[in-house]
Write a protein that holds these residues in place. Structure first.
Motif, PDB file in Angstrom:
ATOM      1  N   PHE A   1      12.429  31.844  15.670  1.00 39.97           N
ATOM      2  CA  PHE A   1      12.296  32.627  16.889  1.00 39.97           C
ATOM      3  C   PHE A   1      13.149  33.879  16.823  1.00 39.97           C
ATOM      4  CE2 PHE A   1      11.239  28.308  18.056  1.00 39.97           C
ATOM      5  CZ  PHE A   1      10.081  28.508  18.784  1.00 39.97           C
ATOM      6  N   LYS A   2      12.702  34.926  17.516  1.00 44.04           N
ATOM      7  CA  LYS A   2      13.552  36.122  17.534  1.00 44.04           C
ATOM      8  C   LYS A   2      14.574  35.961  18.657  1.00 44.04           C
ATOM      9  CE  LYS A   2       9.984  38.784  19.822  1.00 44.04           C
ATOM     10  NZ  LYS A   2       9.281  40.011  19.954  1.00 44.04           N
ATOM     11  N   SER A   3      15.636  35.246  18.335  1.00 44.15           N
ATOM     12  CA  SER A   3      16.614  34.868  19.342  1.00 44.15           C
ATOM     13  C   SER A   3      17.807  35.817  19.308  1.00 44.15           C
ATOM     14  CB  SER A   3      17.084  33.441  19.088  1.00 44.15           C
ATOM     15  OG  SER A   3      17.806  33.400  17.889  1.00 44.15           O
ATOM     16  N   LEU A   4      18.772  35.535  20.175  1.00 45.64           N
ATOM     17  CA  LEU A   4      19.976  36.364  20.272  1.00 45.64           C
ATOM     18  C   LEU A   4      20.903  36.183  19.069  1.00 45.64           C
ATOM     19  CD1 LEU A   4      20.865  35.857  24.039  1.00 45.64           C
ATOM     20  CD2 LEU A   4      19.560  37.693  23.000  1.00 45.64           C
ATOM     21  N   LYS A   5      20.477  35.357  18.101  1.00 49.12           N
ATOM     22  CA  LYS A   5      21.249  35.187  16.881  1.00 49.12           C
ATOM     23  C   LYS A   5      21.302  36.507  16.102  1.00 49.12           C
ATOM     24  CE  LYS A   5      20.424  31.295  14.426  1.00 49.12           C
ATOM     25  NZ  LYS A   5      19.628  30.467  13.511  1.00 49.12           N
TER      26      LYS A   5
ATOM     27  N   GLU B   1      25.018  33.652  19.856  1.00 49.48           N
ATOM     28  CA  GLU B   1      23.649  33.598  20.354  1.00 49.48           C
ATOM     29  C   GLU B   1      23.594  33.709  21.868  1.00 49.48           C
ATOM     30  OE1 GLU B   1      20.950  30.722  18.573  1.00 49.48           O
ATOM     31  OE2 GLU B   1      22.499  30.238  17.117  1.00 49.48           O
TER      32      GLU B   1
END
Lengths: 418, 151
Positions: free
Chosen positions: B57-61, B11
């Motif tokens: 959330f639209k995260s770096l995952k 992430e």
């Protein structure tokens, strides 16, 4: 010749579910299924050497005889020495998995309630151990036969439909967002400004009146503060730097008491009694800021959703190196549980009024708890809504919840350059 | 001369235009390394799952979010898009227990799709398999050093 697959599970309903999940493939004559709910029946047929099959799915926890024992018996019979056997079980601990590997299970599928995922897992396992003719012939290809391609396409279109529905809701949320911001920020800011001006201009104010105004200002500032910290946390989660872990020594007890202290005007106003029992070590080495946000959101929600003159129960304790934290409040239960962790989703806090705030709290709680390798669950019991958080204080090296890199060993030899 | 080392975990992503090494350790996760040799900008990300599905959330995952943000960040640090080349690593099939079987492979595919959409060529790769990888990119020459785990 369809592949023959056997399922052994003491639960008839599980077997029924599996039959439904695999109905299509049976109808297409790709596979045939036999199910056994009694291990004895299965073993009888094994011992008489009459049973022919290509793959076995075996439950672990069964009365009379466990899956491990059944597997042992099976392997003793020459005919079945090489047949792939997959555990289909609710056991998901590392120990069970390790035992399974040692006992000679070829694969391990965890029974979960998400039926599509389960169906996919079973189908993929079947494809893995019983590749269909088509993919055997075109072995150069990565095993993509038409059936699994069709399966993938069906799944894709289902995903697209789901996303479409989400998109529509997201559009509504977006339209609402500006008016939301307007209410959530403008109203408290306006009251703060008014009250401050009143305090400054009205020289005749008694001490008591002053106090009352300042209390009101304080509550508004608290509300603004928690909204802002949620917006900032959301922005951090979606930013290019991402979230990182910052460990430090701090007192969990003091932190929770701090949160309760700042909230006391809010709960006293609703005459809510707070019952808290916290048994933690004096200092904990953990990510303080994330814990703070998680607990603040849960506690704040509990007060906001509580009925007048009710009770909020907060418990915190350690359990097997996991930090457990529960918050319970008396109020109506959450209606749309499938959406409760979505950003901008807001639950109604009573029959008419929508819960104040931006709808970010639980989304942040969920994200941060997952990031820390923990879990959050919601349950209802006798009118009490309970949120339970469990956080691994000393991350289990073998557990692969938030990442999958902790357990690799690298030796000091040359690698390769690309 | 030894240069300093920046370690990233899942992430996260990191981009630099200074002499530096960026390191991460991968299992079924994938790291995309980008390199602009004219402007000496190097970057690396590390994502767990292929696609953001609209939950949370639209995260770096998620690969589709993380790769686009990595490219944006490269350009902010002075890279030019048509100079970029990519090297992809990771995506091993590690976990027998997970119900999400092919997550490694899906992680690789999403990198291929997005990079080809962006017209960024993949010039090197070390993906798949069953072992973990330690991956280090040097922002001096854009070379990537990969070591495979023992288990």
């Amino acid at each position: 010749m369809p592949k023959q697959i056997v399922f052994v599970d003491d639960s008839k309903s599980v077997l029924k579910t599996i039959e439904i999940l695999l109905k299509n493939r049976v109808q297409n004559k790709e596979i045939t299924i036999r199910t056994f709910s009694k291990t004895a029946d299965f073993l009888d047929e094994l011992e008489s050497n009459s049973l022919e099959f290509d793959l076995l799915f075996l439950d672990i926890n069964m009365p009379v005889m466990s899956g491990y024992d059944v597997l042992k018996k099976l392997r003793q019979i020459d005919k079945y020495k090489e047949i792939p056997v997959v555990a289909l079980t609710t056991e998901n601990t590392q120990e069970a998995l390790q035992n399974g590997k040692e006992a000679g299970f070829d694969d391990w599928i965890i029974k979960i309630n998400a039926l599509t995922t389960l169906q996919k897992s079973i189908n993929m396992t079947i494809d893995k151990y019983c590749p269909s003719k088509l993919s055997e012939d075109s072995s150069a290809d990565a095993g993509l036969d038409t059936n699994s391609m069709m399966e993938q396409m069906r799944e894709m279109s289902a995903t697209i439909e789901r996303l479409n529905a989400k998109l529509l809701i997201a559009e509504e949320d977006k339209t609402r967002f500006l008016s939301l911001i307007h209410n959530e920020f403008n109203n408290p800011l306006m009251t703060i400004t008014m009250l401050m001006r009143d305090i400054i201009e009205d020289k005749e104010k008694t001490k008591e009146e002053m106090r009352e105004s300042i209390n009101m200002i304080f509550v508004d500032i608290l509300t603004l503060n928690s909204q802002l910290s949620n917006i900032l946390a959301g922005a951090e989660i979606e930013s290019t730097t991402g979230v990182s872990k910052y460990l430090s020594n701090f007192s969990m007890k003091d932190m929770i008491h701090d949160i309760l202290d700042t909230q006391q005007f809010i709960y006293q106003d609703k005459s809510i009694a707070v019952e808290s029992s916290l048994s933690f070590d004096e200092f904990i080495y953990y990510d303080r800021d994330k814990c703070f946000l998680i607990f603040q959101n849960l506690i704040e929600n509990a007060f906001d959703f509580s009925l007048q003159e009710s009770k909020v129960v907060i418990k915190g304790y350690m359990e097997n190196k996991n930090l457990i934290f529960t918050v319970s409040n008396l109020g109506h239960q959450i209606e749309e549980q499938s959406r409760m962790y979505d950003a901008f989703y807001r639950e109604r806090s009573d029959f008419s009024r929508v819960h104040h705030g931006l709808g970010l709290g639980l989304a942040i709680v969920k994200h941060l708890v997952t990031f820390l390798g923990g879990a959050v669950s919601y349950s209802v019991d006798e009118g009490y809504n309970t949120f339970k958080i469990s956080l691994p204080i000393e991350p289990d090296e073998n557990k692969e919840t938030s990442g999958d890199t902790s357990s690799f060993v690298f030796e000091d030899e040359e690698g390769s350059r690309f | 001369m030894s240069v300093s080392l920046k370690i990233i975990v899942q992430e996260q992503l990191y981009v630099t235009n200074e002499p530096l090494e960026i390191m991460t350790v991968l299992g079924s996760c994938v790291a995309v390394c980008l390199w602009d040799s004219k402007n000496c900008v190097a970057g690396m990300n590390h994502y767990l799952l292929p696609l953001w599905n609209g939950e949370g959330f639209k995260s770096l995952k998620y690969g589709n979010i993380s790769i686009l943000k990595l490219v944006d960040e490269m350009i902010l640090k002075g890279a030019v898009k048509h100079n970029l080349v990519a090297k992809i690593f990771g995506g091993a099939s590690i976990n027998l227990a997970k119900t999400t079987f092919c997550v490694g492979e899906q992680n690789i595919r999403i990198a291929e799709h997005i990079l080809s959409d962006l017209k960024i060529p993949i010039v090197a790769r070390d993906v798949g398999g069953t072992k973990g990888r330690k991956v280090v990119i040097s922002s001096i020459d854009g070379s990537v050093y990969v070591k495979t785990s023992m288990n």
